[in-house]
Design a protein around this motif. Sequence first.
Motif, PDB file in Angstrom:
ATOM      1  N   ASP B  82     -20.735  26.340  -8.386  1.00 54.84           N
ATOM      2  CA  ASP B  82     -21.592  26.177  -7.214  1.00 54.84           C
ATOM      3  C   ASP B  82     -21.556  24.716  -6.787  1.00 54.84           C
ATOM      4  N   ALA B  83     -21.323  24.472  -5.494  1.00 54.46           N
ATOM      5  CA  ALA B  83     -21.194  23.094  -5.002  1.00 54.46           C
ATOM      6  C   ALA B  83     -22.490  22.310  -5.134  1.00 54.46           C
ATOM      7  N   GLY B  84     -23.606  23.023  -5.308  1.00 59.69           N
ATOM      8  CA  GLY B  84     -24.913  22.384  -5.380  1.00 59.69           C
ATOM      9  C   GLY B  84     -25.371  22.064  -6.788  1.00 59.69           C
ATOM     10  N   VAL B  85     -24.571  22.398  -7.807  1.00 59.13           N
ATOM     11  CA  VAL B  85     -24.912  22.111  -9.203  1.00 59.13           C
ATOM     12  C   VAL B  85     -23.825  21.195  -9.771  1.00 59.13           C
ATOM     13  N   TYR B  86     -24.106  19.908  -9.866  1.00 56.08           N
ATOM     14  CA  TYR B  86     -23.127  18.899 -10.301  1.00 56.08           C
ATOM     15  C   TYR B  86     -21.828  18.969  -9.478  1.00 56.08           C
ATOM     16  N   GLY B  87     -21.926  19.433  -8.228  1.00 56.12           N
ATOM     17  CA  GLY B  87     -20.736  19.536  -7.380  1.00 56.12           C
ATOM     18  C   GLY B  87     -20.777  18.494  -6.271  1.00 56.12           C
ATOM     19  N   MET B  88     -20.186  18.817  -5.125  1.00 57.36           N
ATOM     20  CA  MET B  88     -20.032  17.838  -4.057  1.00 57.36           C
ATOM     21  C   MET B  88     -21.090  17.941  -2.957  1.00 57.36           C
ATOM     22  N   ALA B  89     -21.986  18.931  -3.024  1.00 62.56           N
ATOM     23  CA  ALA B  89     -22.918  19.150  -1.913  1.00 62.56           C
ATOM     24  C   ALA B  89     -23.780  17.917  -1.637  1.00 62.56           C
ATOM     25  N   GLY B  90     -24.323  17.306  -2.684  1.00 66.80           N
ATOM     26  CA  GLY B  90     -25.208  16.153  -2.494  1.00 66.80           C
ATOM     27  C   GLY B  90     -24.484  14.987  -1.857  1.00 66.80           C
ATOM     28  N   VAL B 106     -23.857  24.539   3.124  1.00 68.70           N
ATOM     29  CA  VAL B 106     -23.486  24.862   1.747  1.00 68.70           C
ATOM     30  C   VAL B 106     -23.392  26.381   1.583  1.00 68.70           C
ATOM     31  N   VAL B 107     -22.288  26.853   1.041  1.00 66.39           N
ATOM     32  CA  VAL B 107     -22.118  28.280   0.737  1.00 66.39           C
ATOM     33  C   VAL B 107     -22.179  28.414  -0.786  1.00 66.39           C
ATOM     34  N   PRO B 108     -23.251  29.037  -1.306  1.00 70.40           N
ATOM     35  CA  PRO B 108     -23.445  29.014  -2.762  1.00 70.40           C
ATOM     36  C   PRO B 108     -22.414  29.835  -3.529  1.00 70.40           C
ATOM     37  N   GLY B 109     -22.233  29.484  -4.789  1.00 73.79           N
ATOM     38  CA  GLY B 109     -21.307  30.204  -5.664  1.00 73.79           C
ATOM     39  C   GLY B 109     -21.936  30.440  -7.025  1.00 73.79           C
ATOM     40  N   THR B 111     -22.581  29.621 -10.542  1.00 76.56           N
ATOM     41  CA  THR B 111     -22.414  28.429 -11.364  1.00 76.56           C
ATOM     42  C   THR B 111     -22.159  28.828 -12.832  1.00 76.56           C
TER      43      THR B 111
END
Lengths: 243, 243
Positions: B82-90, B106-109, B111
């Motif tokens: 998921d881009a929002g968990v230690y990914g690039m979203a932030g 953001v398109v969730p995945g 994690t």
Amino acid sequence: MSKVYVIGLGPGADRQMTLEAAKVLEKCQVIVGYTVYVDLIKSQYPEKLYLTTNMTQEVKRCRMALDEAAAGKAVAMVCSGDAGVYGMAGLMYELGEEYPGVMIEVVPGITSATGGAAVLGAPLMHDFAVISLSDLLTPWAQIEKRLKAAAMADFVICLYNPSSKKRRDYLKKACEYVLEYKSPDTVCGIVRNIGRDGETHRVLTLEELKDTETDMFTTVFIGNEETRQIGGKMVTPRGYQYV
Amino acid sequence: MSKVYVIGLGPGADRQMTLEAAKVLEKCQVIVGYTVYVDLIKSQYPEKLYLTTNMTQEVKRCRMALDEAAAGKAVAMVCSGDAGVYGMAGLMYELGEEYPGVMIEVVPGITSATGGAAVLGAPLMHDFAVISLSDLLTPWAQIEKRLKAAAMADFVICLYNPSSKKRRDYLKKACEYVLEYKSPDTVCGIVRNIGRDGETHRVLTLEELKDTETDMFTTVFIGNEETRQIGGKMVTPRGYQYV
């Protein structure tokens, strides 16, 4: 050996379902679930046998799925979000001990924490704690202890089941514990009906959150010290240097 | 207004991708990502312009995506999980402040926490904390504080980035902190290469975990007081009464 799939449908039970979940649903003959979630997928898969129970009948619902699998049917037990996060996956394994001929496989789904985070921006970019405020199955003292520990160590906190008709003041109480450690200006967010019709969200301070009414369809996010608002979004920096 | 999608591909970047992620990838012209993850999807979407950077070039990678979007292209920045968990979203939102004409979605995945949980059984059925052991961007003292707080309040703990070549003993140190509060018999699990070729998993005790070698492709789960083994699976009961 017969098999029952425990499937997370994602928050909205359609576009946020995984390709694997869709494929498994397609091949199952029987779909078991809580009435409200089953209604979300009935129109997509009309040719199935649907078995449903209401809320609080979780044990009965799991046994229905295991009984059908034991009788040789290809069965899907469906949950909203991810079946492994406050869903039916655990109970299925527990009851499954009585069904040695039935294999259980969990198919993961987007849970409200990550689905809601995507709506708000990027609140979960750093270490986070997921806590349910429902005390139906957990003593409130345990919930209080976890809220305070998570706040003290400056985790981002994601709250499931923040309140209900019988528990109107639970979110307020939770915020009061958290305020013992976090600033009233801490950036927070709430999302309602993630991925469904009528989805809404709001970014607000912890002080404002304390006096906000929510319900069982709402997921709550409380930031860490670094969390900030960027263009109306809730963003927790991971710490990359870029200036 | 041009748009860049920040997409979580799920652990394996194929069957655990959401229907929405697949649809958005289909319509984007440019796909930006870390070389290893981009390679996972290239064969599925051959007709795209691919832009990649290596690990540690996160800022450069995000700017590449934002520049392409600013130039009017339909862009996907892809992340594993998921881009929002230690990914690039932030970081995308942070850098996006410099690009007022570019909208970020953001398109969730799935994690690793929920993807790995599904492989192990149902370890995350109750309140849990997600902690990265990487101290590249986080002081170790902060990681230590969070590990101890999570252990003290009996959260299930999910560890990302448990060790690497330069940080061989980090998981051992983390287990030692956790052992100050949790029993050595606590049921734990590790999963390597979730959703990919060569996926492996193991259920073991906290005492055994302490002396287990892992790597950056491994996700670690430490149970709470109630977590137990059922038929080789790691299961945390939610508390339903069924006997």
